[in-house]
Design a protein around this motif. Structure first.
Motif, PDB file in Angstrom:
ATOM      1  N   THR A 160       0.748  -0.978   0.041  1.00  0.00           N
ATOM      2  CA  THR A 160      -0.107  -0.133  -0.134  1.00  0.00           C
ATOM      3  C   THR A 160       0.761   1.371   0.067  1.00  0.00           C
ATOM      4  O   THR A 160       0.277   2.300  -0.188  1.00  0.00           O
ATOM      5  CB  THR A 160      -0.951   0.097   1.255  1.00  0.00           C
ATOM      6  N   GLY A 161       2.319   1.073   0.469  1.00  0.00           N
ATOM      7  CA  GLY A 161       2.960   2.345   0.354  1.00  0.00           C
ATOM      8  C   GLY A 161       2.902   3.103   1.583  1.00  0.00           C
ATOM      9  O   GLY A 161       3.708   4.096   1.829  1.00  0.00           O
ATOM     10  N   LEU A 162       2.049   2.794   2.390  1.00  0.00           N
ATOM     11  CA  LEU A 162       1.780   3.559   3.877  1.00  0.00           C
ATOM     12  C   LEU A 162       2.974   3.153   4.893  1.00  0.00           C
ATOM     13  O   LEU A 162       3.363   1.815   4.869  1.00  0.00           O
ATOM     14  CB  LEU A 162       0.446   3.444   4.099  1.00  0.00           C
ATOM     15  N   PRO A 163       3.149   3.984   5.546  1.00  0.00           N
ATOM     16  CA  PRO A 163       3.869   3.403   6.784  1.00  0.00           C
ATOM     17  C   PRO A 163       3.081   2.473   7.844  1.00  0.00           C
ATOM     18  O   PRO A 163       2.128   2.730   8.076  1.00  0.00           O
ATOM     19  CB  PRO A 163       4.388   4.759   7.470  1.00  0.00           C
ATOM     20  N   ILE A 164       3.936   1.697   8.171  1.00  0.00           N
ATOM     21  CA  ILE A 164       3.359   0.495   8.860  1.00  0.00           C
ATOM     22  C   ILE A 164       3.978   0.335  10.112  1.00  0.00           C
ATOM     23  O   ILE A 164       5.083   0.397  10.492  1.00  0.00           O
ATOM     24  CB  ILE A 164       3.532  -1.085   8.357  1.00  0.00           C
ATOM     25  N   GLU A 165       3.302   0.265  11.364  1.00  0.00           N
ATOM     26  CA  GLU A 165       3.686   0.292  12.741  1.00  0.00           C
ATOM     27  C   GLU A 165       3.240  -0.906  13.154  1.00  0.00           C
ATOM     28  O   GLU A 165       1.933  -1.195  13.411  1.00  0.00           O
ATOM     29  CB  GLU A 165       3.073   1.434  13.402  1.00  0.00           C
ATOM     30  N   ALA A 166       3.997  -1.982  13.636  1.00  0.00           N
ATOM     31  CA  ALA A 166       3.647  -3.308  14.315  1.00  0.00           C
ATOM     32  C   ALA A 166       3.505  -3.163  15.806  1.00  0.00           C
ATOM     33  O   ALA A 166       4.617  -3.112  16.461  1.00  0.00           O
ATOM     34  CB  ALA A 166       4.230  -4.273  13.775  1.00  0.00           C
ATOM     35  N   SER A 167       2.525  -3.211  16.390  1.00  0.00           N
ATOM     36  CA  SER A 167       2.487  -3.038  17.967  1.00  0.00           C
ATOM     37  C   SER A 167       2.213  -4.433  18.487  1.00  0.00           C
ATOM     38  O   SER A 167       1.806  -5.201  17.754  1.00  0.00           O
ATOM     39  CB  SER A 167       1.324  -2.204  18.414  1.00  0.00           C
ATOM     40  N   SER A 168       2.651  -4.642  19.634  1.00  0.00           N
ATOM     41  CA  SER A 168       2.354  -5.871  20.296  1.00  0.00           C
ATOM     42  C   SER A 168       1.071  -6.042  20.725  1.00  0.00           C
ATOM     43  O   SER A 168       0.173  -5.150  20.960  1.00  0.00           O
ATOM     44  CB  SER A 168       3.266  -6.083  21.383  1.00  0.00           C
ATOM     45  N   GLY A 169       0.678  -7.465  21.026  1.00  0.00           N
ATOM     46  CA  GLY A 169      -0.715  -7.743  21.054  1.00  0.00           C
ATOM     47  C   GLY A 169      -1.218  -7.284  22.165  1.00  0.00           C
ATOM     48  O   GLY A 169      -2.218  -7.271  22.595  1.00  0.00           O
ATOM     49  N   GLY A 170      -0.181  -7.144  23.318  1.00  0.00           N
ATOM     50  CA  GLY A 170      -0.388  -7.007  24.808  1.00  0.00           C
ATOM     51  C   GLY A 170      -1.217  -5.619  25.166  1.00  0.00           C
ATOM     52  O   GLY A 170      -1.588  -5.411  25.971  1.00  0.00           O
ATOM     53  N   CYS A 171      -0.673  -4.680  24.394  1.00  0.00           N
ATOM     54  CA  CYS A 171      -0.797  -3.295  24.876  1.00  0.00           C
ATOM     55  C   CYS A 171      -2.500  -2.696  24.641  1.00  0.00           C
ATOM     56  O   CYS A 171      -2.772  -2.131  25.275  1.00  0.00           O
ATOM     57  CB  CYS A 171      -0.055  -2.414  23.979  1.00  0.00           C
ATOM     58  N   THR A 172      -3.000  -3.330  23.821  1.00  0.00           N
ATOM     59  CA  THR A 172      -4.426  -3.011  23.829  1.00  0.00           C
ATOM     60  C   THR A 172      -5.255  -4.440  23.648  1.00  0.00           C
ATOM     61  O   THR A 172      -5.015  -5.325  22.937  1.00  0.00           O
ATOM     62  CB  THR A 172      -5.034  -2.005  22.287  1.00  0.00           C
ATOM     63  N   LYS A 173      -6.170  -4.582  24.636  1.00  0.00           N
ATOM     64  CA  LYS A 173      -6.881  -5.605  24.336  1.00  0.00           C
ATOM     65  C   LYS A 173      -8.130  -5.536  23.800  1.00  0.00           C
ATOM     66  O   LYS A 173      -9.077  -4.617  23.875  1.00  0.00           O
ATOM     67  CB  LYS A 173      -7.410  -6.002  25.766  1.00  0.00           C
ATOM     68  N   TRP A 174      -8.290  -5.853  22.327  1.00  0.00           N
ATOM     69  CA  TRP A 174      -9.362  -5.717  21.303  1.00  0.00           C
ATOM     70  C   TRP A 174     -10.343  -6.810  21.719  1.00  0.00           C
ATOM     71  O   TRP A 174      -9.966  -8.132  21.742  1.00  0.00           O
ATOM     72  CB  TRP A 174      -8.802  -5.953  20.049  1.00  0.00           C
ATOM     73  N   ASN A 175     -11.737  -6.617  21.783  1.00  0.00           N
ATOM     74  CA  ASN A 175     -12.573  -7.442  22.265  1.00  0.00           C
ATOM     75  C   ASN A 175     -13.692  -6.599  21.600  1.00  0.00           C
ATOM     76  O   ASN A 175     -13.805  -5.437  21.782  1.00  0.00           O
ATOM     77  CB  ASN A 175     -12.520  -7.591  23.652  1.00  0.00           C
ATOM     78  N   ARG A 176     -14.663  -7.606  21.147  1.00  0.00           N
ATOM     79  CA  ARG A 176     -15.821  -6.794  20.676  1.00  0.00           C
ATOM     80  C   ARG A 176     -16.638  -5.983  21.469  1.00  0.00           C
ATOM     81  O   ARG A 176     -17.117  -4.929  21.483  1.00  0.00           O
ATOM     82  CB  ARG A 176     -16.655  -8.055  19.920  1.00  0.00           C
ATOM     83  N   ARG A 177     -16.791  -6.676  22.804  1.00  0.00           N
ATOM     84  CA  ARG A 177     -17.499  -5.759  23.830  1.00  0.00           C
ATOM     85  C   ARG A 177     -16.896  -4.705  24.250  1.00  0.00           C
ATOM     86  O   ARG A 177     -17.460  -3.628  24.560  1.00  0.00           O
ATOM     87  CB  ARG A 177     -17.746  -7.050  24.956  1.00  0.00           C
ATOM     88  N   GLN A 178     -15.400  -4.786  24.372  1.00  0.00           N
ATOM     89  CA  GLN A 178     -14.809  -3.491  24.940  1.00  0.00           C
ATOM     90  C   GLN A 178     -14.797  -2.492  23.827  1.00  0.00           C
ATOM     91  O   GLN A 178     -14.821  -1.331  24.027  1.00  0.00           O
ATOM     92  CB  GLN A 178     -13.446  -3.878  25.302  1.00  0.00           C
ATOM     93  N   ARG A 179     -14.894  -2.879  22.633  1.00  0.00           N
ATOM     94  CA  ARG A 179     -14.794  -1.992  21.516  1.00  0.00           C
ATOM     95  C   ARG A 179     -15.967  -1.344  21.280  1.00  0.00           C
ATOM     96  O   ARG A 179     -16.101  -0.295  20.796  1.00  0.00           O
ATOM     97  CB  ARG A 179     -14.155  -2.687  19.997  1.00  0.00           C
ATOM     98  N   GLY A 180     -17.072  -2.078  21.687  1.00  0.00           N
ATOM     99  CA  GLY A 180     -18.385  -1.535  21.619  1.00  0.00           C
ATOM    100  C   GLY A 180     -18.803  -1.199  20.053  1.00  0.00           C
ATOM    101  O   GLY A 180     -19.345  -0.404  19.838  1.00  0.00           O
ATOM    102  N   ILE A 181     -18.382  -2.149  19.223  1.00  0.00           N
ATOM    103  CA  ILE A 181     -18.683  -2.033  17.743  1.00  0.00           C
ATOM    104  C   ILE A 181     -20.201  -2.252  17.523  1.00  0.00           C
ATOM    105  O   ILE A 181     -20.553  -3.271  17.820  1.00  0.00           O
ATOM    106  CB  ILE A 181     -17.876  -2.661  16.882  1.00  0.00           C
ATOM    107  N   PRO A 182     -21.075  -1.679  17.228  1.00  0.00           N
ATOM    108  CA  PRO A 182     -22.522  -1.920  16.831  1.00  0.00           C
ATOM    109  C   PRO A 182     -22.605  -3.139  15.781  1.00  0.00           C
ATOM    110  O   PRO A 182     -21.572  -3.162  14.861  1.00  0.00           O
ATOM    111  CB  PRO A 182     -22.995  -0.669  16.470  1.00  0.00           C
ATOM    112  N   LYS A 183     -23.343  -3.887  15.876  1.00  0.00           N
ATOM    113  CA  LYS A 183     -23.629  -4.970  15.075  1.00  0.00           C
ATOM    114  C   LYS A 183     -23.627  -4.759  13.544  1.00  0.00           C
ATOM    115  O   LYS A 183     -23.240  -5.400  12.699  1.00  0.00           O
ATOM    116  CB  LYS A 183     -24.873  -5.604  15.200  1.00  0.00           C
ATOM    117  N   LYS A 184     -24.113  -3.517  13.118  1.00  0.00           N
ATOM    118  CA  LYS A 184     -24.182  -2.963  11.868  1.00  0.00           C
ATOM    119  C   LYS A 184     -22.746  -2.870  11.084  1.00  0.00           C
ATOM    120  O   LYS A 184     -22.681  -2.994   9.932  1.00  0.00           O
ATOM    121  CB  LYS A 184     -24.934  -1.690  11.605  1.00  0.00           C
TER     122      LYS A 184
END
Ligand code: ZN
Length: 387
Positions: free
Chosen positions: A279-303
């Motif tokens: 894509t030619g964009l700068p990429i930053e690879a972060s470690s999985g530990g720093c943010t806990k990604w979770n559907r409930r925590q993220r609160g992403i609506p179903k749509k």
């Protein structure tokens, strides 16, 4: 969160706007709907002088679901978020089904050509189609979002299966029974570990079952260190015996040893990284530990859930000669009262040979909808959207 993505008349991505502003623009006729799912607006005029702040697309690749979030780095605000549901297991099952059909055909000796499977070479960097579809889903949505939002950089979370599993693959905690290594991941992990072979007869190219070294009936656990792969024949023959009693004492030791082939576990991540680099964009690879990604925590609506339907790079189903629709199109059907299933139905349609459609709506499936009652809201694009 929940800003509306917007592009100008020349399809240059602008800063996402608030839903209130989007409604106003639509009401005043200054913008039109470019796409309904996900909702994107297009301005009726070009804005070459518009100032945009570069946004960051954050990708959280998972085995079943990949989270996508567009962040404003300056304010730290999540501007837009979605989740892509992969279909790795379905791809795997479909390919196994195809292999079984072909195997059956070979064994029936009805084919005039000799079997070709011994002279095939896998191309360099080959990864299983089930994993490849994940990478392609992420790639597809990255490219789409770059078109719709002023993305200036990418960052992705390291997948736990790759990092943690490599350091300590035989983790025996709750997390690995119900978390990342559950289900498909366990099978994939075992396939890698036992190099796609039956541990007992060493045969390859046949369906393998997950097998308990110390049988479940005798108190064997579901932990990775008690699992191996066996063909149906060996699995039946072994029955209630342990691997040692069955005449394979080394299997237990091998099961306890960590996975050696780190390179192939990393292949998915490496491929994703390569694709994102394009894509030619700068990429930053972060470690999985720093943010806990979770559907409930993220609160992403179903749509905002996007379900992968087919291979993202393959074409949608063929256009019919009888009507202008294609399986996968999102349609709105208004069925008059004197017919079956009267009322208004909005959802993804599937064309059937008899000419009537099945529409998958939020409430469920409605069948036997004539095409003349349908209008298309969006063309099929290989993904299903929760409407
Ligand atoms: Zn076997």
């Amino acid at each position: 969160m929940s800003r509306v993505l917007i592009v100008d008349q020349q399809r240059r991505p602008l800063m996402p706007c608030t839903p209130a502003r989007a409604r106003l623009l639509l009401k005043q006729g200054k913008a039109a709907v470019l796409r309904r799912f996900p909702f994107i607006l297009i301005l009726r005029e070009a804005r070459p002088e518009a100032v945009v702040q570069p946004l960051r697309l954050k990708i959280d690749p998972g085995s079943k679901v990949t989270g996508l979030a567009v962040l404003n780095d300056a304010s730290g605000q999540v501007v837009w978020a979605a989740e892509v549901t992969h279909r790795g297991e379905e791809v795997h099952k479909a390919l196994q089904k195809r292999a079984a059909v072909r195997r059956g055909r070979r064994y029936r000796h009805t084919w005039y050509r000799p079997a070709r499977y011994l002279n095939r070479r896998r191309p360099k960097g080959w990864i299983p189609p089930s994993l490849r579809s994940r990478v392609q889903n992420v790639e597809t949505w990255t490219h789409r979002l770059i078109r719709w939002a002023p993305i200036g950089g990418l960052s992705y979370e390291a997948v736990r299966f790759d990092t943690q599993a490599l350091q300590n693959p035989e983790i025996e905690g709750e997390e690995y029974q119900h978390g990342t290594l559950a289900g498909l991941e366990i099978k994939e992990y075992l396939l890698l570990k036992w190099s796609h072979r039956c541990s007992y007869c060493q045969k390859t190219d046949l369906p393998l079952q997950v097998e308990h070294i110390l049988p479940k009936i005798r108190g064997g656990s579901n932990r990775v260190s008690n699992l191996t792969l066996a063909c149906e024949k060996c699995n039946l023959k072994k029955g209630k015996q342990t691997a040692e009693e069955f005449g394979f004492p080394h299997i237990q030791a091998q099961a306890k040893a960590p996975l050696k082939d780190a390179a192939s576990v990393n292949s998915t991540r490496r491929l994703l990284h390569e694709r994102l680099l394009q894509t030619g964009l700068p990429i930053e690879a972060s470690s999985g530990g720093c943010t806990k990604w979770n559907r409930r925590q993220r609160g992403i609506p179903k749509k905002h859930w996007l379900d992968a339907l087919g291979f993202p790079r393959s074409r949608p189903k063929k256009r019919s000669t009888k009507h202008p629709f294609r399986t996968g199109d999102i349609v709105r059907a208004v069925v008059p009262a004197h017919l079956n299933n009267p009322g208004v139905h909005v959802g993804r349609m599937a064309a059937k040979a008899n000419g009537a459609f099945t529409i998958t709506t939020k409430q469920g499936k409605v069948t036997d909808i004539g095409y003349r009652y349908c209008t298309r809201l969006q063309h099929a694009d290989g993904y299903a959207y929760l409407i």
